[in-house]
Enzyme design. Structure first.
Site: not given
Length: 791
Positions: A560, A642, A724, A761
């Site tokens: 991430y 994301s 999303d 999302h």
């Protein structure tokens, strides 16, 4: 505890590349610039001609028949670069930003059809040794076991209830249950969100009980959108009232203690005419705080605060533990900083009745702007009269706890818990005078107990293994504390803590089904490696015991690296499925941009012009596990969602040779325009912004959409969803179209996209859709790496 309402990127990311891809058109190129000229860029973008050698190579390859969407060569945006002046950027797939245009719908249909054709016509199932339906069946069986959350007490007198979320195994959404006492065996369903839609795509978002426990307010989101509507229920009769509050997003709900109503924030109704909320792309602006009185319409809600001169400001609300004050926090981004305003709700010491608000000339409630800058974060813990306790990072990158008397004109801050050597994640006040502080030591949670009044250390809790506190339940008025421990190989144990004996005992032990191997069959370890600049970075490695380090283990590499979000050990049946049935391993490096090591200091090393550190950390992680013979480039799947989707796409632009498969999920991929859509402007604190000349210069160096090159990419499966409204799907649409355009005629591996419907999302996604998606991803990845499914 008042959470920063802007921690929502997730559910919630760059890189120096020698050349930007040919979407760049620059009229201000100096004679010494190494950039391509505009003509050369357009030629490289539009030319279909290949030299003879390339044509021969192409004939030997089994290439997919990718869609050929129109390219609008007149779509050009202008930016200012600090080094190059005026820069013009082509945006040929700008039309894909309109989700309901007929060309966009056609393109989505063609791409989904192509994905299905690939899965059916390329011997995918034969290569892996299992069909998609069989894989879903096996995973569904493995997921089918009871899951329970920490109990939490709400209400007073006859309205006292002990609530908990439970999933019987295969329910699309967790169900809220209630019982009258902890010891009672008679629990009943309080609210089942699975009954709110036929397909399980309605989900709960923000929820809150009134102080007395006579009302329950709950937000319902449809199809995975961040938008939700607040409903109100009488707890005793379970009657749903007529109160419906629309256009809520990223807001908490906090009740006045007399049950007259609650405070919340909302946005104006979207201007776009779309088929359903969650499909619009316009920026979310002009958030406002309201009070809703029970039994009235939303049109009658009382405006508490707005700031029309600051359209990007977002508000968090919290009624204090004693019911006497309303705290309003102000954020303008996802950065861990906020302004701190408050107002006394009633005259004197009374709680209840009419509010004693004064109004300013704009009709807003006069709030005391106690901290009126964005210098630090102030997270409310509790208060004793006018003495307020906050977790803050003011002059403390690892955070600390302070006390401030709001009547003190000098605003003195008394340290209750000084900054520690480990980052402080959160603090709750339980049992009147106890602070329960969760610290992060080497990416593993440590719970410590202190006296609220003095900061005196009492004791800490020793966790049973490498793992995390995934949830905690306790309020100031509660005499019980519950916390849930989980790790990569432990499904979850809920403990109750006794403040008298200072001991924990098991309250609930999760029991997985027989398909899930014993935790002792897996090895969980933490190793450290060096990144490009010499920084030591930790990573978690999970695999079956007895792993042979011969470079042949299929590796799921997940990352991430942004927004202060820490990737800690937690249980995922989907990841264990990969390890068990594909003989794989899981690797999660704790990249800079998070807050795992050193708190905010770790975060700021991976933002804005330092974003390349994040990519370097991930690339170094891949190089490390290859060097240590855990795996090889031919066996690595790179995945992130994301901000992590940005990470994946940037890494394969820079080092495509390191990965066999890449799965960028719901990624932020157009770094020049992200801030113009929905809530994207809140991410400028991490990414910077292309409207700033310096920001443009470092964003263009790694923006995934703008750095696609004609090179051999790994097999790519982009995943996104049509609802999303956080990272809008046209990030993925434009990226996929450009990737196929540039590399579709030469790449030997597939470059595909999977577009989910009735999903967003990630938050609130139904279990059914989650299983279908991960099975498609696994079978795609396994077929591309030549690995088999093993029962």
């Amino acid at each position: 505890m008042l959470k920063n309402t802007t921690k929502f990127l997730l559910s919630s990311a760059n890189a120096l590349n020698k050349k930007h891809h040919c979407l760049l058109i620059n009229k201000c190129i100096s004679s010494t610039s190494k950039r391509l000229t505009s003509k050369a860029l357009f030629n490289s973008l539009n030319s279909d001609a290949k030299d003879e050698d390339q044509q021969q190579v192409t004939k030997k390859m089994s290439l997919l028949n990718y869609p050929q969407p129109a390219r609008d060569e007149n779509a050009v945006d202008e930016y200012q670069s600090k080094t190059d002046g005026l820069v013009k950027m082509a945006d040929p797939y700008r039309w894909l930003e309109d989700p309901y245009s007929e060309p966009t719908k056609k393109w989505v249909e063609e791409e989904n059809k192509l994905f299905e054709e690939y899965m059916k016509n390329n011997n995918v199932e034969e290569k892996v040794g299992v069909t998609r339906e069989q894989l879903k069946e096996y995973l569904t069986k493995m997921v089918n076991y009871e899951k329970v959350g920490c109990p939490f007490k709400r209400g007073e007198g006859e309205h006292i209830g002990y609530y908990f979320y439970k999933n019987d195994g295969l329910q699309n959404q967790d169900v809220l249950w209630v019982k009258k006492s902890l010891e009672s065996q008679d629990a009943e369903v309080f609210l089942d969100p699975n009954q709110l839609s036929v397909d399980g795509t309605s989900s709960l978002r923000s929820t809150a009980f009134s102080k007395k426990g006579d009302y329950f307010s709950y937000g319902v989101s449809e199809k995975g959108s961040d938008w939700f509507t607040i409903n109100v229920m009488e707890t005793k009769t379970k009657k749903v009232l007529d109160d419906k509050l629309k256009y809520c997003k990223f807001t908490g709900i906090t009740w006045a203690h007399d049950s007259s109503g609650f405070f919340y924030s909302r946005y104006p109704a979207p201007k776009a005419n779309v088929e359903s909320l969650g499909s619009e792309t316009e920026a979310n602006e002009f958030n406002k705080v309201y009070f809703h009185k029970i039994g009235t319409s939303q049109d009658e809600d009382i405006l508490i605060y707005e700031e029309n001169s600051q359209p990007k400001w977002m508000f968090g609300v919290q009624v204090t533990d004693d019911g006497k004050y309303l705290i309003v926090t102000v954020s303008e981004s996802t950065a861990p900083v906020n302004r701190l305003f408050y107002v006394k709700l009633y005259k004197g010491d009374e709680v209840g009745g009419d509010f004693s608000f004064e109004r300013d000339e704009l009709g807003r409630v006069k709030l005391v702007k106690y901290i009126d800058n964005f210098d630090a974060e102030y997270d409310y813990i509790t208060n004793e009269g006018t003495k307020f306790y906050f977790k803050t990072n003011l002059n403390a990158q690892k955070s600390k706890v302070i006390c401030m008397d709001i009547n003190d004109e000098e605003k003195k801050m008394i340290e209750i818990l000084p900054e520690d050597e480990d980052p402080l994640s959160y603090v709750v006040c339980v049992n009147q005078d106890y602070l329960v502080a969760c610290y992060l030591h080497n990416v593993q949670d440590v719970l410590k107990f202190y006296k609220l009044s003095t900061g005196e250390f009492i004791n800490n809790i020793q966790l049973p293994a490498i793992g995390s506190i995934v949830s905690i339940s306790g309020r100031k008025t509660d005499t019980n504390l519950f916390y849930k421990f989980s790790s990569f190989n432990y499904a979850g144990t809920i403990y109750s803590y006794d403040f008298g004996t200072k001991e924990s005992k098991v309250f609930y032990q999760t029991k997985t089904n027989e398909l899930v191997q014993d935790p002792e069959n897996f090895e969980v370890k933490q190793e450290w490696y060096k990144s490009k600049d010499g920084t030591s970075v930790p990573m978690f490695i999970v695999h079956k015991k007895g792993l042979k380090k011969d470079g042949n283990t299929p590796c799921w590499l997940y990352g991430y690296g942004g927004f202060s979000i820490s990737l800690q050990p937690y249980f995922s049946i989907f990841r264990l499925f990969w390890i068990q049935f594909f003989n794989g391993m899981l690797v999660i490096p704790n990249l800079r941009g998070g807050s795992e090591i050193g708190g905010e200091a770790w975060h700021v090393q991976g933002i804005k012009d330092k974003k390349q550190n994040v990519f370097d950390d991930m690339i170094a992680a891949a190089e490390y596990i290859v060097k240590e013979k855990y795996t090889s480039p031919e066996k690595i799947v790179l995945n992130g969602g994301s901000n992590g989707g940005l990470l994946v796409a940037a890494c394969i632009n820079q080092r495509p040779d390191l990965f066999a498969v890449a799965v960028p999920s719901v990624g932020v991929l157009d770094m020049l325009k992200f801030h113009t859509w929905t809530i994207g402007s809140a991410w400028i604190s991490d990414y910077g912004c292309s409207s700033d000349p310096e920001g443009f210069d470092y964003l263009i160096k790694y923006s995934p959409l703008h750095n696609i090159k004609e090179q051999q990419y790994p097999a790519v499966l982009v995943t996104t969803a049509n609802h999303d409204d956080r990272v809008v799907p046209h990030h993925s649409f434009k990226y996929t179209a450009q990737l196929q355009h540039v590399c579709g005629k030469s790449n030997t591996k597939p470059l595909l996209v999977r577009i989910e419907t009735s999903a967003g999302h990630g938050a609130g996604k139904s279990l059914t859709k989650s299983i279908e998606e991960i099975c498609d991803i696994y079978i795609f990845a396994a077929s591309e790496m030549g690995i088999k499914f093993h029962l």
